[in-house]
Motif scaffolding. Sequence first.
Motif, mmCIF file in Angstrom:
data_model
loop_
_atom_site.group_PDB
_atom_site.id
_atom_site.type_symbol
_atom_site.label_atom_id
_atom_site.label_comp_id
_atom_site.label_asym_id
_atom_site.label_seq_id
_atom_site.Cartn_x
_atom_site.Cartn_y
_atom_site.Cartn_z
ATOM 1 N N ALA A 136 27.939 -5.293 -4.451
ATOM 2 C CA ALA A 136 27.903 -6.672 -4.948
ATOM 3 C C ALA A 136 26.533 -7.308 -4.716
ATOM 4 C CB ALA A 136 29.000 -7.503 -4.285
ATOM 5 N N VAL A 137 25.956 -7.071 -3.544
ATOM 6 C CA VAL A 137 24.628 -7.620 -3.251
ATOM 7 C C VAL A 137 23.594 -7.021 -4.199
ATOM 8 C CG1 VAL A 137 22.779 -7.744 -1.538
ATOM 9 C CG2 VAL A 137 25.148 -8.141 -0.847
ATOM 10 N N GLN A 138 23.689 -5.717 -4.437
ATOM 11 C CA GLN A 138 22.752 -5.069 -5.359
ATOM 12 C C GLN A 138 22.883 -5.657 -6.771
ATOM 13 O OE1 GLN A 138 22.438 -0.725 -5.183
ATOM 14 N NE2 GLN A 138 23.634 -0.762 -3.296
ATOM 15 N N LYS A 139 24.121 -5.804 -7.227
ATOM 16 C CA LYS A 139 24.326 -6.321 -8.576
ATOM 17 C C LYS A 139 23.820 -7.753 -8.690
ATOM 18 C CE LYS A 139 27.733 -6.748 -12.263
ATOM 19 N NZ LYS A 139 29.115 -6.431 -12.721
ATOM 20 N N TYR A 140 24.041 -8.546 -7.657
ATOM 21 C CA TYR A 140 23.585 -9.934 -7.670
ATOM 22 C C TYR A 140 22.069 -10.008 -7.845
ATOM 23 C CZ TYR A 140 22.357 -14.563 -5.952
ATOM 24 O OH TYR A 140 21.816 -15.827 -5.818
ATOM 25 N N VAL A 141 21.339 -9.196 -7.072
ATOM 26 C CA VAL A 141 19.877 -9.214 -7.143
ATOM 27 C C VAL A 141 19.402 -8.751 -8.518
ATOM 28 C CG1 VAL A 141 17.756 -8.215 -6.201
ATOM 29 C CG2 VAL A 141 19.602 -8.919 -4.664
ATOM 30 N N LEU A 142 20.012 -7.689 -9.033
ATOM 31 C CA LEU A 142 19.614 -7.180 -10.350
ATOM 32 C C LEU A 142 19.859 -8.221 -11.441
ATOM 33 C CD1 LEU A 142 21.025 -3.536 -10.088
ATOM 34 C CD2 LEU A 142 18.627 -4.229 -9.986
ATOM 35 N N MET A 143 20.977 -8.928 -11.345
ATOM 36 C CA MET A 143 21.269 -9.971 -12.335
ATOM 37 C C MET A 143 20.272 -11.123 -12.235
ATOM 38 S SD MET A 143 25.440 -10.024 -12.041
ATOM 39 C CE MET A 143 25.588 -11.490 -13.049
ATOM 40 N N GLN A 144 19.833 -11.430 -11.007
ATOM 41 C CA GLN A 144 18.882 -12.529 -10.821
ATOM 42 C C GLN A 144 17.522 -12.228 -11.433
ATOM 43 O OE1 GLN A 144 19.689 -15.676 -9.446
ATOM 44 N NE2 GLN A 144 21.658 -14.713 -9.854
ATOM 45 N N VAL A 145 17.188 -10.943 -11.558
ATOM 46 C CA VAL A 145 15.900 -10.597 -12.177
ATOM 47 C C VAL A 145 16.081 -10.250 -13.655
ATOM 48 C CG1 VAL A 145 14.864 -9.839 -10.014
ATOM 49 C CG2 VAL A 145 16.067 -8.170 -11.446
ATOM 50 N N GLY A 146 17.274 -10.536 -14.178
ATOM 51 C CA GLY A 146 17.490 -10.418 -15.614
ATOM 52 C C GLY A 146 17.915 -9.054 -16.124
ATOM 53 N N LEU A 147 18.360 -8.168 -15.227
ATOM 54 C CA LEU A 147 18.792 -6.848 -15.678
ATOM 55 C C LEU A 147 20.285 -6.894 -16.026
ATOM 56 C CD1 LEU A 147 17.203 -4.145 -15.897
ATOM 57 C CD2 LEU A 147 18.399 -3.419 -13.829
ATOM 58 N N PRO A 148 20.653 -6.594 -17.268
ATOM 59 C CA PRO A 148 22.074 -6.645 -17.640
ATOM 60 C C PRO A 148 22.833 -5.431 -17.098
ATOM 61 C CG PRO A 148 20.750 -5.937 -19.514
ATOM 62 C CD PRO A 148 19.778 -6.273 -18.417
ATOM 63 N N ILE A 149 23.836 -5.693 -16.252
ATOM 64 C CA ILE A 149 24.634 -4.626 -15.647
ATOM 65 C C ILE A 149 26.004 -4.607 -16.311
ATOM 66 C CG2 ILE A 149 25.578 -3.683 -13.506
ATOM 67 C CD1 ILE A 149 22.534 -3.757 -13.587
ATOM 68 N N CYS A 150 26.316 -3.493 -16.992
ATOM 69 C CA CYS A 150 27.592 -3.426 -17.703
ATOM 70 C C CYS A 150 28.717 -2.902 -16.819
ATOM 71 C CB CYS A 150 27.464 -2.554 -18.952
ATOM 72 S SG CYS A 150 27.006 -0.832 -18.620
ATOM 73 N N SER A 151 28.371 -2.093 -15.809
ATOM 74 C CA SER A 151 29.411 -1.569 -14.924
ATOM 75 C C SER A 151 28.812 -1.209 -13.572
ATOM 76 C CB SER A 151 30.076 -0.324 -15.536
ATOM 77 O OG SER A 151 29.194 0.785 -15.528
#
Length: 278
Positions: free
Chosen positions: A36-51
């Motif tokens: 969850a922490v990894q996904k949060y950071v990636l989303m904050q830098v604009g990387l779209p995570i589908c799964s």
Amino acid sequence: MLIRCDILHATSAGDWELIEVKSSSRVKDEHYWDVAVQKYVLMQVGLPICSTQLMYINTETCFFPHLDNLFTIADITAEVDRLLPEVPSRINQFRMILAETVEPTLAIGKHCDKPNRCTFWEDCWKHVPEVSIFSIPRLDWKKKEGLIAQGILAIAELPTDYQLSDNQRSYVSSVLANQPQIGREAIAASLAELEYPIQFFDFEAQNPAIPWFHELKPYEQFPLSIYQYSCQVLQADGSIQHHEYLHTDQSDPRPKLIAALTTDISPDRLGCHVPQIL
């Protein structure tokens, strides 16, 4: 916030799959927060995570030498997404703690070892006596936490009427008296059941994540090839014979070890069927 992703996989749709790799044999609760922490950071830098997925060791259907299914993957997108709204507040909490100039006060407890032992364990537990409430056999954590809250750590500080099982009370009484409690009748009864010759057997084993020999699964134990077993045989007249085995090459140790074992200890004493691997 700094993260290091194990695997980021670009999809044909232009978004990304986040895959966390663990040496665990199952998905654990703490893994969800990790991802969850990894996904949060990636989303904050604009990387779209589908799964979001967790790759872990397959201990069910993977057998050496066929290791193409050594890992299994679980989709944990739903579990991770449920935690995402809590991540910002957790981050703020961590920042507040890091900004403090005084050491945080937190009572010792089960959390010191779960999910992993804290690096400050030795410092926080240095005031706990060697023989303490934590050494009382099968004392559940709810009771331990209650005693910790009262500042009771030493067995000598336990209230005399504190509720304990018979076995726990026996242990506490033994500690307070500084004398071992010896069940002489039970020991005598157990010794009377022994039949000579008596074998004293020391055995070494290994259970690596990646199996080494035929039909072994990940984390399944097998005789460690660089170790020996040692067997002392006590005869009724008091004499002792020594037997040992040491595997000295890189081949599967099981056939030779079992052959030596059934020579030093008869199959009826082993209490098992000698495998066809011989």
